[in-house]
Design a protein around this motif. Structure first.
Motif, PDB file in Angstrom:
ATOM      1  N   PHE A 262       0.804  -1.205   0.000  1.00 38.15           N
ATOM      2  CA  PHE A 262       0.000   0.000   0.000  1.00 38.15           C
ATOM      3  C   PHE A 262       0.843   1.263   0.000  1.00 38.15           C
ATOM      4  O   PHE A 262       0.659   2.162  -0.814  1.00 38.15           O
ATOM      5  CB  PHE A 262      -0.935   0.003   1.211  1.00 38.15           C
ATOM      6  CG  PHE A 262      -2.063   0.935   1.019  1.00 38.15           C
ATOM      7  CD1 PHE A 262      -1.960   2.255   1.390  1.00 38.15           C
ATOM      8  CD2 PHE A 262      -3.220   0.504   0.403  1.00 38.15           C
ATOM      9  CE1 PHE A 262      -2.990   3.128   1.175  1.00 38.15           C
ATOM     10  CE2 PHE A 262      -4.251   1.379   0.178  1.00 38.15           C
ATOM     11  CZ  PHE A 262      -4.127   2.694   0.562  1.00 38.15           C
ATOM     12  N   THR A 350     -13.723  11.068  -5.507  1.00 35.41           N
ATOM     13  CA  THR A 350     -14.397   9.836  -5.912  1.00 35.41           C
ATOM     14  C   THR A 350     -15.601   9.613  -5.021  1.00 35.41           C
ATOM     15  O   THR A 350     -15.632  10.057  -3.886  1.00 35.41           O
ATOM     16  CB  THR A 350     -13.471   8.615  -5.769  1.00 35.41           C
ATOM     17  OG1 THR A 350     -12.844   8.676  -4.496  1.00 35.41           O
ATOM     18  CG2 THR A 350     -12.428   8.593  -6.848  1.00 35.41           C
ATOM     19  N   TYR A 351     -16.572   8.949  -5.554  1.00 32.11           N
ATOM     20  CA  TYR A 351     -17.753   8.637  -4.768  1.00 32.11           C
ATOM     21  C   TYR A 351     -17.714   7.167  -4.421  1.00 32.11           C
ATOM     22  O   TYR A 351     -17.331   6.358  -5.224  1.00 32.11           O
ATOM     23  CB  TYR A 351     -19.014   9.027  -5.531  1.00 32.11           C
ATOM     24  CG  TYR A 351     -19.090  10.518  -5.669  1.00 32.11           C
ATOM     25  CD1 TYR A 351     -18.584  11.154  -6.785  1.00 32.11           C
ATOM     26  CD2 TYR A 351     -19.582  11.299  -4.621  1.00 32.11           C
ATOM     27  CE1 TYR A 351     -18.599  12.525  -6.870  1.00 32.11           C
ATOM     28  CE2 TYR A 351     -19.595  12.661  -4.712  1.00 32.11           C
ATOM     29  CZ  TYR A 351     -19.104  13.278  -5.843  1.00 32.11           C
ATOM     30  OH  TYR A 351     -19.105  14.638  -5.933  1.00 32.11           O
ATOM     31  N   ALA A 352     -18.104   6.864  -3.230  1.00 29.05           N
ATOM     32  CA  ALA A 352     -17.990   5.496  -2.752  1.00 29.05           C
ATOM     33  C   ALA A 352     -18.754   4.560  -3.677  1.00 29.05           C
ATOM     34  O   ALA A 352     -19.891   4.795  -4.000  1.00 29.05           O
ATOM     35  CB  ALA A 352     -18.534   5.391  -1.333  1.00 29.05           C
TER      36      ALA A 352
ATOM     37  N   GLU B  36     -20.183   0.657   5.155  1.00 31.86           N
ATOM     38  CA  GLU B  36     -19.371  -0.348   4.473  1.00 31.86           C
ATOM     39  C   GLU B  36     -17.896  -0.257   4.842  1.00 31.86           C
ATOM     40  O   GLU B  36     -17.061  -0.756   4.112  1.00 31.86           O
ATOM     41  CB  GLU B  36     -19.526  -0.250   2.960  1.00 31.86           C
ATOM     42  CG  GLU B  36     -20.724  -1.009   2.494  1.00 31.86           C
ATOM     43  CD  GLU B  36     -20.778  -1.139   0.994  1.00 31.86           C
ATOM     44  OE1 GLU B  36     -21.834  -0.847   0.441  1.00 31.86           O
ATOM     45  OE2 GLU B  36     -19.751  -1.514   0.404  1.00 31.86           O
ATOM     46  N   ARG B  89     -12.805  11.533   5.806  1.00 28.11           N
ATOM     47  CA  ARG B  89     -11.987  11.940   4.680  1.00 28.11           C
ATOM     48  C   ARG B  89     -11.733  10.834   3.687  1.00 28.11           C
ATOM     49  O   ARG B  89     -11.301  11.074   2.571  1.00 28.11           O
ATOM     50  CB  ARG B  89     -10.620  12.418   5.186  1.00 28.11           C
ATOM     51  CG  ARG B  89     -10.654  13.697   5.949  1.00 28.11           C
ATOM     52  CD  ARG B  89      -9.284  13.933   6.566  1.00 28.11           C
ATOM     53  NE  ARG B  89      -9.344  15.009   7.520  1.00 28.11           N
ATOM     54  CZ  ARG B  89      -9.102  16.274   7.210  1.00 28.11           C
ATOM     55  NH1 ARG B  89      -8.775  16.582   5.992  1.00 28.11           N
ATOM     56  NH2 ARG B  89      -9.186  17.207   8.129  1.00 28.11           N
ATOM     57  N   VAL B  90     -11.949   9.596   4.104  1.00 31.50           N
ATOM     58  CA  VAL B  90     -11.583   8.520   3.180  1.00 31.50           C
ATOM     59  C   VAL B  90     -12.780   7.900   2.492  1.00 31.50           C
ATOM     60  O   VAL B  90     -12.663   6.867   1.846  1.00 31.50           O
ATOM     61  CB  VAL B  90     -10.788   7.395   3.889  1.00 31.50           C
ATOM     62  CG1 VAL B  90      -9.472   7.918   4.354  1.00 31.50           C
ATOM     63  CG2 VAL B  90     -11.592   6.797   5.010  1.00 31.50           C
ATOM     64  N   ILE B  91     -13.930   8.538   2.613  1.00 25.80           N
ATOM     65  CA  ILE B  91     -15.088   8.020   1.894  1.00 25.80           C
ATOM     66  C   ILE B  91     -14.808   8.121   0.406  1.00 25.80           C
ATOM     67  O   ILE B  91     -14.408   9.159  -0.087  1.00 25.80           O
ATOM     68  CB  ILE B  91     -16.355   8.812   2.249  1.00 25.80           C
ATOM     69  CG1 ILE B  91     -16.750   8.491   3.688  1.00 25.80           C
ATOM     70  CG2 ILE B  91     -17.481   8.444   1.314  1.00 25.80           C
ATOM     71  CD1 ILE B  91     -18.070   9.059   4.093  1.00 25.80           C
ATOM     72  N   GLY B  92     -15.045   7.063  -0.353  1.00 23.90           N
ATOM     73  CA  GLY B  92     -14.781   7.102  -1.773  1.00 23.90           C
ATOM     74  C   GLY B  92     -13.520   6.346  -2.130  1.00 23.90           C
ATOM     75  O   GLY B  92     -13.335   5.955  -3.278  1.00 23.90           O
ATOM     76  N   GLN B  93     -12.659   6.137  -1.169  1.00 20.27           N
ATOM     77  CA  GLN B  93     -11.481   5.333  -1.481  1.00 20.27           C
ATOM     78  C   GLN B  93     -11.853   3.866  -1.391  1.00 20.27           C
ATOM     79  O   GLN B  93     -12.783   3.498  -0.714  1.00 20.27           O
ATOM     80  CB  GLN B  93     -10.369   5.665  -0.484  1.00 20.27           C
ATOM     81  CG  GLN B  93      -9.750   7.016  -0.756  1.00 20.27           C
ATOM     82  CD  GLN B  93      -8.398   7.121  -0.119  1.00 20.27           C
ATOM     83  OE1 GLN B  93      -7.667   6.150  -0.062  1.00 20.27           O
ATOM     84  NE2 GLN B  93      -8.066   8.304   0.371  1.00 20.27           N
ATOM     85  N   PRO B  94     -11.095   3.025  -2.085  1.00 21.95           N
ATOM     86  CA  PRO B  94     -11.442   1.605  -2.056  1.00 21.95           C
ATOM     87  C   PRO B  94     -11.440   1.061  -0.634  1.00 21.95           C
ATOM     88  O   PRO B  94     -10.736   1.562   0.234  1.00 21.95           O
ATOM     89  CB  PRO B  94     -10.353   0.945  -2.903  1.00 21.95           C
ATOM     90  CG  PRO B  94      -9.297   1.953  -3.070  1.00 21.95           C
ATOM     91  CD  PRO B  94      -9.923   3.286  -2.920  1.00 21.95           C
ATOM     92  N   GLN B  95     -12.205   0.015  -0.453  1.00 18.84           N
ATOM     93  CA  GLN B  95     -12.396  -0.564   0.874  1.00 18.84           C
ATOM     94  C   GLN B  95     -11.062  -0.944   1.503  1.00 18.84           C
ATOM     95  O   GLN B  95     -10.855  -0.839   2.703  1.00 18.84           O
ATOM     96  CB  GLN B  95     -13.254  -1.810   0.735  1.00 18.84           C
ATOM     97  CG  GLN B  95     -14.073  -2.117   1.939  1.00 18.84           C
ATOM     98  CD  GLN B  95     -14.985  -3.287   1.691  1.00 18.84           C
ATOM     99  OE1 GLN B  95     -14.593  -4.260   1.075  1.00 18.84           O
ATOM    100  NE2 GLN B  95     -16.201  -3.189   2.156  1.00 18.84           N
ATOM    101  N   ALA B  97      -8.300   0.544   1.364  1.00 17.45           N
ATOM    102  CA  ALA B  97      -7.652   1.690   2.004  1.00 17.45           C
ATOM    103  C   ALA B  97      -8.191   1.891   3.415  1.00 17.45           C
ATOM    104  O   ALA B  97      -7.437   2.196   4.340  1.00 17.45           O
ATOM    105  CB  ALA B  97      -7.872   2.949   1.168  1.00 17.45           C
TER     106      ALA B  97
END
Lengths: 358, 293, 254
Positions: A262, A350-352, B36, B89-95, B97
């Protein structure tokens, strides 16, 4: 600012993009070969460790970065490779056989966890691999008769056709060779149909199937390749530590591997290298500045894991593309100066995307 | 010939341990249903709750009940702040992350706890320590009973909250369809932070209930991994399921510790986990979802 | 002999009959359209043909081969390709990589050969790229070749979706609402491409569509569905004037 003019399909297929790549990588290769002659044994040893972790990192990168399969139990493959190598060597099998054997056994373990997890995604896969890693760790501890349990397992020195692979320098060159091999295989995978199938599975399973990709087969292959590479790293790891303790292959090690992938930069082979450098050299860096830190911070226990965690958190919040991402952005800044646009670096909002309905 | 008393003992011990797993799993499930996100630091938040209680009761000398309530409130506030300041702040990043983020946070929590309170195990006085209850010839530990009773009470309270109060219904709505909830005027982001607060509060309750049975130390968060088994078994979308799952895991552990050779007890939770994921991934109570193309 | 034949195909989701005993035949070289109100079961039929769903009853026959139980990933190599209503491209890959993934069903090389990138793999790669370039030229996508899909506008993505399906060299092409989200010009171009696909490439097309002009322009025959059942089957003119079809779209007397 270099513009690539491609005049044949080979330009897309071959591993280097232009002459500059060949020059710089060649120079890097020469420097790496000369390091044991110039730096002390301690540094050589540390770099050997970096190479080993990078090999495992490449394995995990192919699985998680490219196929999109989260694996929180990766340390299990390292352990399986390490013990296979050590046990076979102990039984008198030559190293040139035990090294690939470690890779093959680990690959089979990869298939063993890959098959039951075929229909799982995201959260469930993460948890399943976590459980798998824990089970393997416990088995390695409890199976005294084979692994020596808590007493540990002394690893005999390997010999390649009569030449003993001695000390830090031996491990260094051996690991470097295996790393180059694994990077070459990884690059081959990525430019072949297998690599494209992996990316397809990551991005859209349903249309991957419609294009003829057998999900079960390719997920299993991804696990096998990833585990196999990590098995090789495990075999080398056995010689790096010289004495195997079963509790070293635990969840904390798996988390280190995930950090490598990561923080290094998800979705690039370079990322595995950068990540390995970060994870292996951070403790050294901390140790060096420890005594100079104010307020006695350096003397506090638990400094290392907390810094680890802090950097991980900061990385995710502010630089999700990892070290490799930052590297590319910096290079581009230099290349485009003074015409560089700040907006090019800005992260898109980005949107979830719901993982529940992939 | 199975000894009935022994069996009952195992069941109660298992149920008590299972309740703790269930409570931690409850926290997971609440957060997952809403956002989620998988909170890998849930166990460590429990640990912090335990230390807060320790500090208030043993260090500052507050009464047990006052200290416990205050600790729960503190932990809940901590959870709220965590979501509002960092996780939003991390909404929208892949799970993936988010998984890494919470793992990293876990490291930080453990280090901070270690620095503040040290790395030794600590404990504090509770009304249930070392007390027993006699029931018809059986002697049961009050500590285990308190865990079971406390968990049942808490779940009843939560059930009432989610189904009867406006805030609870708003939380359910936000979990199911964020956009629609926004349209209804629900402040979704605040609601999510409140869900984190409840989750953390529940974790603190788990730590406090656990206190009579086991000491509080920096690494107690690793119970969180067993709680995963509970959550998965129950079906990750189901709150009562998490509890039932926890109890099943807890009792299975006790049974395998007694009936199977040494070393198997440790892997029981993980085997149950893996087995559930392979055989019935939606758990006992949840429904599987499918995408429409 | 028809190229594709659906025989009394049905699927139920719980109590809902999404597709109810639908039968139709598609002749080689024709463009066959399926129309109907939303929820009529059109995309469901596509999902049945591309084997993402399993029918509860009925048979599917393609090229005289029974494909009712064929696994989804074997459909492409049999010669059936599809596009998706909601665009299921690989967002983090370039356009070229998406098209190359479309070539996947024509991979001959073994896994070990790929790991070592043997000359046979290299030769295959070049062949795949040549074929992908043919499709890029056909659809006019040259300038987007190395762009990530995530950076492409919607109209272009629809075309890439079509291109990826063409890369599989199908005998039967399933187009799911090819004109949805496109403006008048783009729809017209799409119509020309469908005609070119039929005449120049000789590919049989089954198309789900809402745009009646497009349907009239390119289709040889049309089938109208409603509530999972077939209402009418015939030429575009016949179906459009069919009383049941009119009632379904516009409504009739109670």
């Amino acid at each position: 600012m270099r513009t690539l003019f491609r005049t044949s399909y080979q330009h897309d297929i071959r591993l280097w993009r232009h002459g500059g790549d060949v020059f710089w990588y060649g120079l890097l290769g020469v420097v790496l070969l000369l390091i044991p002659a110039t730096l002390g044994e301690f540094y050589v040893g540390e770099l050997g460790g970096v190479f080993i972790f990078a090999i495992a990192g490449v394995g995990l990168m192919l699985l998680t970065g490219y196929t999109g399969l989260v694996n929180l139990g990766h340390a299990a493959f390292l352990g399986i490779g390490a013990y296979t190598n050590a046990i076979l060597l102990h039984a008198g099998v030559p190293f040139v056989v035990t090294l690939p054997a470690a890779g093959v056994v680990a690959a089979l373990a990869g298939v063993a966890i890959g098959i039951p997890t075929l229909r799982m995604s995201g959260l469930y896969l993460a948890i399943a691999t976590l459980a798998f890693g824990a089970i393997v760790g416990t088995v390695l501890q409890k199976w005294d008769s084979v692994t020596g349990g808590f007493d540990g397992f002394a690893v005999p020195t390997p010999t390649i056709f009569g030449w003993p692979v001695e000390g830090a320098t031996g491990v260094y060159y051996l690991s470097l060779a295996v790393l180059v091999f694994v990077l070459w295989v990884g690059a081959n995978v990525l430019r072949s149909p297998i690599g494209r199938a992996m990316v397809a599975i990551r991005d859209s399973e349903i249309s991957a199937q419609s294009m003829g990709i057998n999900l079960a087969l390719y997920k299993t292959v991804a696990f096998a390749i990833s585990a196999g590479m990590t098995g090789l790293a495990g075999a080398l790891f056995a010689h790096y530590v010289r004495f195997l303790a079963p509790d070293s292959f635990d969840i904390l090690l798996s988390i280190q591997f995930v950090t490598i992938v990561f923080v290094g930069g998800l979705g690039s082979l370079h990322g595995a290298i950068f990540g390995a450098l970060f994870v292996r050299l951070l403790p050294q860096a901390i140790a060096m500045v420890r005594d100079d830190l104010p307020f006695g911070i350096g003397r506090m226990p638990g400094l290392e894991p907390s810094l680890f965690g802090l950097i991980l958190v900061l990385c995710i919040l502010f630089e999700p593309a990892g070290i490799y991402g930052r590297w590319i952005k910096t290079k581009r800044w230099f290349q485009e100066y003074p015409l560089h646009r700040r907006a090019a670096k800005r992260r898109q909002k980005t949107y979830a995307r719901s993982e529940r309905l992939r | 010939m199975v000894d009935a008393v022994r069996l009952l003992q195992l069941v109660i011990n298992g149920a008590a341990a299972g309740c703790i797993y269930g409570l931690i799993a409850l926290g997971f499930v609440l957060i997952y249903k809403a956002t989620e996100m998988i909170n890998f630091a849930q166990g460590d938040i429990m640990m912090l709750g335990g230390f807060f209680a320790f500090a208030l009761i043993a260090h500052f000398g507050l009464n047990y009940w006052v200290g416990a309530l205050l600790a729960i409130a503190l932990t809940a506030a901590f959870g709220f702040a965590l979501d509002a300041l960092i996780l939003r702040r991390v909404i929208g990043q892949p799970q993936f992350a988010v998984v890494m983020l919470t793992l990293g946070l876990g490291f930080i929590f453990r280090a901070v706890a270690g620095i503040t309170w040290g790395y030794d195990s600590v404990g504090f006085e509770t009304p249930f320590t070392n007390r027993t209850v006699k029931l018809d010839g059986l002697v049961l530990g009050a500590d285990n009973l308190s865990i079971i009773v406390g968990t049942v009470l808490l779940c009843a309270v939560l059930y009432m909250f989610f189904s009867r109060t406006r805030l609870g219904v708003a939380m359910q709505a936000s979990s199911q369809n964020q956009l629609a909830a926004y349209y209804m005027g629900i402040p979704v982001r605040t609601v999510f932070s409140l869900i984190w607060a409840i989750s953390s509060g529940v974790a603190a309750v788990a730590a406090i209930l656990l206190a009579p049975v086991s000491m509080i130390d920096v690494n107690m968060g690793f119970l969180g991994i067993k709680a995963f088994a509970a959550a998965v078994l129950g079906g990750f979308g189901s709150i009562p399921g998490a509890l039932v799952g926890g109890v099943i895991v807890g009792i299975s552990e006790q049974m395998s510790g007694y009936y199977l050779p040494a070393g198997f007890q440790e892997v029981t939770a993980n085997v149950v986990l893996l087995g559930t994921l392979v055989l019935r991934p939606q758990g006992l109570f949840s429904d599987a979802l499918r995408k429409r193309v | 002999m028809s190229l594709f034949h659906a025989q009394d195909i049905s699927i139920r989701f719980g109590g809902i009959r999404a597709v109810d005993a639908v039968s139709f035949e598609v002749e080689p070289g024709e463009v066959f359209s399926i129309i109907g109100p939303n929820g009529a079961g059109k995309t469901t039929i596509f999902n049945l043909i591309s084997r993402i769903y399993n029918p509860t009853s009925g048979r599917l026959v393609f090229n005289e081969q029974d494909i009712t139980t064929t696994p989804a990933h074997r459909i492409a190599s049999l010669g059936i390709a599809r596009t998706f209503q909601n665009i299921e491209l690989f967002a983090n890959a370039t356009l070229l990589q998406n098209l190359l993934i479309g070539r996947h069903c024509h991979t001959q090389a073994s896994f070990l050969a790929q790991l070592g990138f043997l000359p046979s793999v290299r030769r295959e790669e070049i062949t795949h790229r040549e074929k992908a370039e043919d499709v890029i030229a056909f659809l006019g996508l040259e300038r987007y070749r190395d762009t990530l899909i995530a950076n492409l506008p919607y109209g272009v993505r629809k075309v890439v979706e079509l291109g990826r399906a063409l890369c599989t060299e199908p005998k039967l092409l399933l187009l799911d609402e090819p004109s949805s989200g496109l403006n008048l010009e783009e729809t017209e171009v799409m119509g020309f491409w469908i005609e070119d696909i039929k005449k120049d490439l000789g590919i049989t097309v089954i198309m789900v569509e809402h745009d009646m002009n497009l349907v009239r322009q390119v289709s040889d025959r049309v089938m109208a569905l409603n509530y999972g059942r077939m209402m009418a089957l015939g030429t575009p003119a016949e179906v459009q004037s069919h009383p049941e079809v009119i009632r379904a779209y516009i409504g009739g007397e109670a």
